[in-house]
Design a protein around this motif. Structure first.
Motif, PDB file in Angstrom:
ATOM      1  N   ARG A  34       0.827  -1.212   0.000  1.00 36.00           N
ATOM      2  CA  ARG A  34       0.000   0.000   0.000  1.00 36.00           C
ATOM      3  C   ARG A  34       0.857   1.256   0.000  1.00 36.00           C
ATOM      4  O   ARG A  34       0.545   2.232  -0.684  1.00 36.00           O
ATOM      5  CB  ARG A  34      -0.935   0.006   1.206  1.00 36.00           C
ATOM      6  CG  ARG A  34      -2.072  -0.947   1.067  1.00 36.00           C
ATOM      7  CD  ARG A  34      -2.967  -0.885   2.272  1.00 36.00           C
ATOM      8  NE  ARG A  34      -4.052  -1.838   2.136  1.00 36.00           N
ATOM      9  CZ  ARG A  34      -4.809  -2.234   3.122  1.00 36.00           C
ATOM     10  NH1 ARG A  34      -4.615  -1.757   4.336  1.00 36.00           N
ATOM     11  NH2 ARG A  34      -5.765  -3.101   2.912  1.00 36.00           N
ATOM     12  N   VAL A  37       2.270   1.781  -3.471  1.00 40.01           N
ATOM     13  CA  VAL A  37       1.240   2.278  -4.386  1.00 40.01           C
ATOM     14  C   VAL A  37       0.959   3.755  -4.117  1.00 40.01           C
ATOM     15  O   VAL A  37       0.829   4.551  -5.055  1.00 40.01           O
ATOM     16  CB  VAL A  37      -0.047   1.431  -4.279  1.00 40.01           C
ATOM     17  CG1 VAL A  37      -1.195   2.073  -5.036  1.00 40.01           C
ATOM     18  CG2 VAL A  37       0.210   0.029  -4.796  1.00 40.01           C
ATOM     19  N   ARG A  38       0.903   4.143  -2.858  1.00 40.05           N
ATOM     20  CA  ARG A  38       0.698   5.564  -2.525  1.00 40.05           C
ATOM     21  C   ARG A  38       1.821   6.431  -3.073  1.00 40.05           C
ATOM     22  O   ARG A  38       1.584   7.526  -3.588  1.00 40.05           O
ATOM     23  CB  ARG A  38       0.596   5.744  -1.015  1.00 40.05           C
ATOM     24  CG  ARG A  38      -0.724   5.348  -0.448  1.00 40.05           C
ATOM     25  CD  ARG A  38      -0.838   5.767   1.013  1.00 40.05           C
ATOM     26  NE  ARG A  38      -1.933   5.069   1.626  1.00 40.05           N
ATOM     27  CZ  ARG A  38      -1.826   4.185   2.617  1.00 40.05           C
ATOM     28  NH1 ARG A  38      -0.642   3.919   3.146  1.00 40.05           N
ATOM     29  NH2 ARG A  38      -2.876   3.581   3.093  1.00 40.05           N
ATOM     30  N   GLN A  39       3.055   5.958  -2.945  1.00 39.87           N
ATOM     31  CA  GLN A  39       4.202   6.711  -3.457  1.00 39.87           C
ATOM     32  C   GLN A  39       4.127   6.854  -4.981  1.00 39.87           C
ATOM     33  O   GLN A  39       4.379   7.926  -5.522  1.00 39.87           O
ATOM     34  CB  GLN A  39       5.516   6.021  -3.063  1.00 39.87           C
ATOM     35  CG  GLN A  39       5.760   5.972  -1.581  1.00 39.87           C
ATOM     36  CD  GLN A  39       5.847   7.348  -0.966  1.00 39.87           C
ATOM     37  OE1 GLN A  39       6.513   8.238  -1.478  1.00 39.87           O
ATOM     38  NE2 GLN A  39       5.136   7.540   0.128  1.00 39.87           N
ATOM     39  N   GLN A  40       3.757   5.778  -5.651  1.00 42.10           N
ATOM     40  CA  GLN A  40       3.647   5.820  -7.108  1.00 42.10           C
ATOM     41  C   GLN A  40       2.521   6.753  -7.540  1.00 42.10           C
ATOM     42  O   GLN A  40       2.673   7.509  -8.498  1.00 42.10           O
ATOM     43  CB  GLN A  40       3.418   4.419  -7.658  1.00 42.10           C
ATOM     44  CG  GLN A  40       4.627   3.534  -7.534  1.00 42.10           C
ATOM     45  CD  GLN A  40       4.343   2.094  -7.904  1.00 42.10           C
ATOM     46  OE1 GLN A  40       3.205   1.644  -7.897  1.00 42.10           O
ATOM     47  NE2 GLN A  40       5.391   1.347  -8.210  1.00 42.10           N
ATOM     48  N   CYS A  41       1.395   6.722  -6.833  1.00 44.33           N
ATOM     49  CA  CYS A  41       0.278   7.623  -7.156  1.00 44.33           C
ATOM     50  C   CYS A  41       0.686   9.077  -6.967  1.00 44.33           C
ATOM     51  O   CYS A  41       0.327   9.938  -7.774  1.00 44.33           O
ATOM     52  CB  CYS A  41      -0.943   7.295  -6.296  1.00 44.33           C
ATOM     53  SG  CYS A  41      -1.740   5.758  -6.738  1.00 44.33           S
ATOM     54  N   ALA A  42       1.418   9.353  -5.901  1.00 47.86           N
ATOM     55  CA  ALA A  42       1.877  10.720  -5.662  1.00 47.86           C
ATOM     56  C   ALA A  42       2.793  11.195  -6.784  1.00 47.86           C
ATOM     57  O   ALA A  42       2.695  12.344  -7.238  1.00 47.86           O
ATOM     58  CB  ALA A  42       2.598  10.801  -4.321  1.00 47.86           C
ATOM     59  N   GLU A  43       3.675  10.321  -7.248  1.00 51.71           N
ATOM     60  CA  GLU A  43       4.561  10.673  -8.357  1.00 51.71           C
ATOM     61  C   GLU A  43       3.767  10.969  -9.631  1.00 51.71           C
ATOM     62  O   GLU A  43       4.039  11.936 -10.334  1.00 51.71           O
ATOM     63  CB  GLU A  43       5.556   9.545  -8.632  1.00 51.71           C
ATOM     64  CG  GLU A  43       6.721   9.512  -7.685  1.00 51.71           C
ATOM     65  CD  GLU A  43       7.598  10.731  -7.795  1.00 51.71           C
ATOM     66  OE1 GLU A  43       7.907  11.165  -8.930  1.00 51.71           O
ATOM     67  OE2 GLU A  43       7.980  11.263  -6.741  1.00 51.71           O
ATOM     68  N   VAL A  44       2.787  10.124  -9.916  1.00 51.76           N
ATOM     69  CA  VAL A  44       1.975  10.330 -11.120  1.00 51.76           C
ATOM     70  C   VAL A  44       1.204  11.639 -11.011  1.00 51.76           C
ATOM     71  O   VAL A  44       1.103  12.406 -11.973  1.00 51.76           O
ATOM     72  CB  VAL A  44       1.015   9.130 -11.349  1.00 51.76           C
ATOM     73  CG1 VAL A  44      -0.002   9.437 -12.437  1.00 51.76           C
ATOM     74  CG2 VAL A  44       1.812   7.902 -11.714  1.00 51.76           C
ATOM     75  N   ARG A  45       0.655  11.929  -9.833  1.00 49.42           N
ATOM     76  CA  ARG A  45      -0.061  13.197  -9.632  1.00 49.42           C
ATOM     77  C   ARG A  45       0.848  14.391  -9.878  1.00 49.42           C
ATOM     78  O   ARG A  45       0.438  15.386 -10.478  1.00 49.42           O
ATOM     79  CB  ARG A  45      -0.644  13.263  -8.230  1.00 49.42           C
ATOM     80  CG  ARG A  45      -1.873  12.417  -8.061  1.00 49.42           C
ATOM     81  CD  ARG A  45      -2.521  12.634  -6.695  1.00 49.42           C
ATOM     82  NE  ARG A  45      -3.585  11.690  -6.517  1.00 49.42           N
ATOM     83  CZ  ARG A  45      -3.558  10.653  -5.675  1.00 49.42           C
ATOM     84  NH1 ARG A  45      -2.507  10.457  -4.907  1.00 49.42           N
ATOM     85  NH2 ARG A  45      -4.574   9.839  -5.599  1.00 49.42           N
TER      86      ARG A  45
END
Length: 77
Positions: A34, A37-45
């Motif tokens: 989790r 995934v949060r880190q990857q979502c933050a990067e994409v954002r």
């Protein structure tokens, strides 16, 4: 098709692997996954925040939503 089948095969292997893990290790792995995934979502954002193409897409979507709410249909892009 092969990629989809590999996803199912990998999911079966992952399920079998998780059954052999202790409860503590499963909880740790779930938490770690989790977090990743949060880190990857933050990067994409962050990438999308500076993207002019994404800003244009969001504006077009908002325009279509507003038109739909008003009862007017806009042509698809």
């Amino acid at each position: 098709m092969d990629v989809s089948m590999m996803a199912f095969k990998n999911a079966e292997k992952e399920k079998a692997r998780k059954k052999t893990m202790s409860k503590q290790k499963r909880m740790w792995m779930t938490s770690f996954t989790r977090w990743i995934v949060r880190q990857q979502c933050a990067e994409v954002r962050n990438v999308l925040k500076g993207s002019p193409a994404y800003a244009e897409l969001v504006a077009a979507q908002e325009e279509r939503r507003a038109a739909k709410k008003a009862g007017v249909s806009l042509p698809a892009i």
